[in-house]
Write a protein that holds these residues in place. Structure first.
Motif, PDB file in Angstrom:
ATOM      1  N   UNK A  81      -5.059  -6.375  13.393  1.00  0.00           N
ATOM      2  CA  UNK A  81      -3.683  -5.956  13.660  1.00  0.00           C
ATOM      3  C   UNK A  81      -3.487  -5.892  15.165  1.00  0.00           C
ATOM      4  N   UNK A  82      -2.555  -6.703  15.653  1.00  0.00           N
ATOM      5  CA  UNK A  82      -2.260  -6.737  17.089  1.00  0.00           C
ATOM      6  C   UNK A  82      -3.519  -6.823  17.939  1.00  0.00           C
ATOM      7  N   UNK A  83      -4.415  -7.711  17.542  1.00  0.00           N
ATOM      8  CA  UNK A  83      -5.599  -7.955  18.355  1.00  0.00           C
ATOM      9  C   UNK A  83      -6.716  -6.944  18.206  1.00  0.00           C
ATOM     10  N   UNK A  84      -6.572  -6.034  17.221  1.00  0.00           N
ATOM     11  CA  UNK A  84      -7.619  -5.034  17.000  1.00  0.00           C
ATOM     12  C   UNK A  84      -8.064  -5.071  15.547  1.00  0.00           C
ATOM     13  N   UNK A  85      -9.344  -4.729  15.313  1.00  0.00           N
ATOM     14  CA  UNK A  85      -9.806  -4.627  13.921  1.00  0.00           C
ATOM     15  C   UNK A  85      -9.324  -3.288  13.377  1.00  0.00           C
ATOM     16  N   UNK A  86      -8.438  -3.364  12.350  1.00  0.00           N
ATOM     17  CA  UNK A  86      -7.889  -2.148  11.757  1.00  0.00           C
ATOM     18  C   UNK A  86      -8.767  -1.609  10.647  1.00  0.00           C
ATOM     19  N   UNK A  87      -9.267  -2.506   9.822  1.00  0.00           N
ATOM     20  CA  UNK A  87     -10.069  -2.101   8.666  1.00  0.00           C
ATOM     21  C   UNK A  87     -11.183  -3.109   8.489  1.00  0.00           C
ATOM     22  N   UNK A  88     -12.304  -2.645   7.944  1.00  0.00           N
ATOM     23  CA  UNK A  88     -13.411  -3.561   7.657  1.00  0.00           C
ATOM     24  C   UNK A  88     -14.061  -3.130   6.357  1.00  0.00           C
ATOM     25  N   UNK A  89     -14.518  -4.092   5.586  1.00  0.00           N
ATOM     26  CA  UNK A  89     -15.214  -3.747   4.348  1.00  0.00           C
ATOM     27  C   UNK A  89     -15.309  -4.950   3.446  1.00  0.00           C
ATOM     28  N   UNK A  90     -15.948  -4.782   2.273  1.00  0.00           N
ATOM     29  CA  UNK A  90     -15.981  -5.884   1.310  1.00  0.00           C
ATOM     30  C   UNK A  90     -14.546  -6.302   0.960  1.00  0.00           C
ATOM     31  N   UNK A  91     -14.321  -7.595   0.721  1.00  0.00           N
ATOM     32  CA  UNK A  91     -12.980  -8.106   0.465  1.00  0.00           C
ATOM     33  C   UNK A  91     -12.251  -7.303  -0.601  1.00  0.00           C
ATOM     34  N   UNK A  92     -12.960  -6.992  -1.683  1.00  0.00           N
ATOM     35  CA  UNK A  92     -12.339  -6.263  -2.813  1.00  0.00           C
ATOM     36  C   UNK A  92     -11.860  -4.879  -2.377  1.00  0.00           C
ATOM     37  N   UNK A  93     -12.611  -4.244  -1.488  1.00  0.00           N
ATOM     38  CA  UNK A  93     -12.198  -2.911  -1.021  1.00  0.00           C
ATOM     39  C   UNK A  93     -10.913  -3.012  -0.204  1.00  0.00           C
ATOM     40  N   UNK A  94     -10.820  -4.055   0.627  1.00  0.00           N
ATOM     41  CA  UNK A  94      -9.603  -4.203   1.435  1.00  0.00           C
ATOM     42  C   UNK A  94      -8.389  -4.492   0.552  1.00  0.00           C
ATOM     43  N   UNK A  95      -8.645  -5.219  -0.541  1.00  0.00           N
ATOM     44  CA  UNK A  95      -7.535  -5.506  -1.473  1.00  0.00           C
ATOM     45  C   UNK A  95      -6.924  -4.220  -2.016  1.00  0.00           C
ATOM     46  N   UNK A  96      -7.781  -3.206  -2.157  1.00  0.00           N
ATOM     47  CA  UNK A  96      -7.305  -1.933  -2.722  1.00  0.00           C
ATOM     48  C   UNK A  96      -6.772  -0.976  -1.659  1.00  0.00           C
ATOM     49  N   UNK A  97      -6.945  -1.311  -0.386  1.00  0.00           N
ATOM     50  CA  UNK A  97      -6.542  -0.371   0.667  1.00  0.00           C
ATOM     51  C   UNK A  97      -5.014  -0.299   0.744  1.00  0.00           C
ATOM     52  N   UNK A  98      -4.447   0.907   0.792  1.00  0.00           N
ATOM     53  CA  UNK A  98      -2.989   1.046   0.788  1.00  0.00           C
ATOM     54  C   UNK A  98      -2.314   0.262   1.915  1.00  0.00           C
ATOM     55  N   UNK A  99      -2.902   0.264   3.134  1.00  0.00           N
ATOM     56  CA  UNK A  99      -2.229  -0.426   4.239  1.00  0.00           C
ATOM     57  C   UNK A  99      -2.188  -1.935   4.017  1.00  0.00           C
ATOM     58  N   UNK A 100      -3.227  -2.473   3.353  1.00  0.00           N
ATOM     59  CA  UNK A 100      -3.238  -3.909   3.072  1.00  0.00           C
ATOM     60  C   UNK A 100      -2.235  -4.207   1.963  1.00  0.00           C
ATOM     61  N   UNK A 101      -2.216  -3.370   0.937  1.00  0.00           N
ATOM     62  CA  UNK A 101      -1.291  -3.605  -0.187  1.00  0.00           C
ATOM     63  C   UNK A 101       0.158  -3.570   0.292  1.00  0.00           C
ATOM     64  N   UNK A 102       0.440  -2.611   1.173  1.00  0.00           N
ATOM     65  CA  UNK A 102       1.805  -2.452   1.664  1.00  0.00           C
ATOM     66  C   UNK A 102       2.220  -3.635   2.546  1.00  0.00           C
ATOM     67  N   UNK A 103       1.393  -3.923   3.530  1.00  0.00           N
ATOM     68  CA  UNK A 103       1.806  -4.884   4.564  1.00  0.00           C
ATOM     69  C   UNK A 103       1.617  -6.338   4.149  1.00  0.00           C
ATOM     70  N   UNK A 104       0.591  -6.627   3.333  1.00  0.00           N
ATOM     71  CA  UNK A 104       0.256  -8.024   3.106  1.00  0.00           C
ATOM     72  C   UNK A 104       0.412  -8.475   1.659  1.00  0.00           C
ATOM     73  N   UNK A 105       0.435  -7.532   0.730  1.00  0.00           N
ATOM     74  CA  UNK A 105       0.491  -7.945  -0.667  1.00  0.00           C
ATOM     75  C   UNK A 105       1.828  -7.585  -1.303  1.00  0.00           C
ATOM     76  N   UNK A 106       2.726  -6.997  -0.505  1.00  0.00           N
ATOM     77  CA  UNK A 106       4.062  -6.671  -0.999  1.00  0.00           C
ATOM     78  C   UNK A 106       4.050  -5.662  -2.130  1.00  0.00           C
ATOM     79  N   UNK A 107       3.153  -4.674  -2.048  1.00  0.00           N
ATOM     80  CA  UNK A 107       3.078  -3.690  -3.145  1.00  0.00           C
ATOM     81  C   UNK A 107       3.426  -2.305  -2.658  1.00  0.00           C
TER      82      UNK A 107
END
Ligand code: ATP
Length: 238
Positions: free
Chosen positions: A212-238
């Motif tokens: 995010x804006x040139x910084x690592x915001x979150x890190x983890x196994x792909x499946x964990x990021x899929x469940x992260x609220x910030x990823x769901x909100x910003x990138x998955x339209x949920x």
């Protein structure tokens, strides 16, 4: 991390006076898919270009196979097994499929076995074999992406850097490109993938980093990021 093929530590990079990467750190484990997800302009391509030696970092370390990359020319990085498949595919439209592929065998190591590698690429991508004498510029976007991947493999890479391989492709081709990436991983290749297509990229990723804006915001196994609220909100339209 111990055993990593690539360790990027506190990478900072700028274009002129504008800093675009801020203390970016991540690891790539051998035989895995590591994904960098993030919006347009988050800095994914800049990371790829820095690794390929096309952008010089301000500071930070890029440790690849125990060796510092900073200071090595792009061609030396290719010789050591780093292969960038750039955004936009960048095949040579006026050359045939086969000429494009042969251009990928640039390092001395790749040149010596390049006939065999060509056959391996054709086995993996039968469509390219069918079209070997066709001009690359006449192929569809999806076929050109296969060609760009095939050309990257011709370099006999140890680490494949894929920058937005699905950009501008129809959904059916997006699916196919991700299947190919999974097959390459299963065949033992190590892949660093930059993608805006967050859902599929995270489903596939062993390890993922949200940029995010040139910084690592979150890190983890792909499946964990899929469940992260910030990823769901910003990138998955949920
Ligand atoms: P995209 O998917 O659009 O390529 P990205 O996450 O790969 O996005 P970058 O291309 O790395 O992002 O861009 C990061 C920032 O650097 C953006 O603000 C972009 O405008 C800027 N930038 C990229 N290339 C240049 C350049 N050659 N000169 C100046 N600024 C640049």
């Amino acid at each position: 991390m111990t055993g990593s093929l690539l360790t990027v530590h506190e990478l900072n990079a700028s274009y002129g006076a504008v800093q675009v990467l801020f203390d970016v750190s991540f690891d790539v484990q051998p035989g895995s898919v590591t994904t960098l997800v993030g919006a347009n302009g988050a800095g994914k391509s800049t990371i790829m270009k820095t690794l390929a030696g096309l952008v010089a970092p301000n500071s930070g370390t890029l440790l690849y196979d125990g060796r510092e990359l900073t200071g090595l020319a792009s061609h030396e990085r290719v010789d050591s097994g780093l292969s960038l498949i750039p955004e936009g595919r960048l095949v040579f439209p006026g050359m045939t499929v086969e000429q494009n592929l042969r251009l990928g065998a640039v390092s001395p190591n790749a040149r010596s076995g390049h006939e065999q590698m060509l056959e391996e690429v054709y086995d993996r991508f039968p469509r390219l074999k069918e079209r070997r004498w066709q001009l690359a510029g006449l192929m569809s976007g999806g076929e050109q992406q296969m060609l760009a991947l095939g050309r990257g493999l011709m370099a006999r890479p140890r680490l494949i850097l894929m920058d937005e391989p699905t950009l501008g492709l129809a959904p059916v081709m997006v699916k196919q490109v991700f299947e190919i990436i999974a097959e390459l991983r299963d065949a033992g290749f190590t892949i660093l993938l930059a993608e805006q297509n967050a859902r599929v990229a995270l489903e596939l990723a062993n390890q993922a980093y949200l940029l995010e804006n040139g910084r690592v915001g979150l890190a983890g196994p792909g499946r964990d990021l899929l469940d992260a609220p910030e990823v769901r909100r910003a990138y998955l339209g949920m």
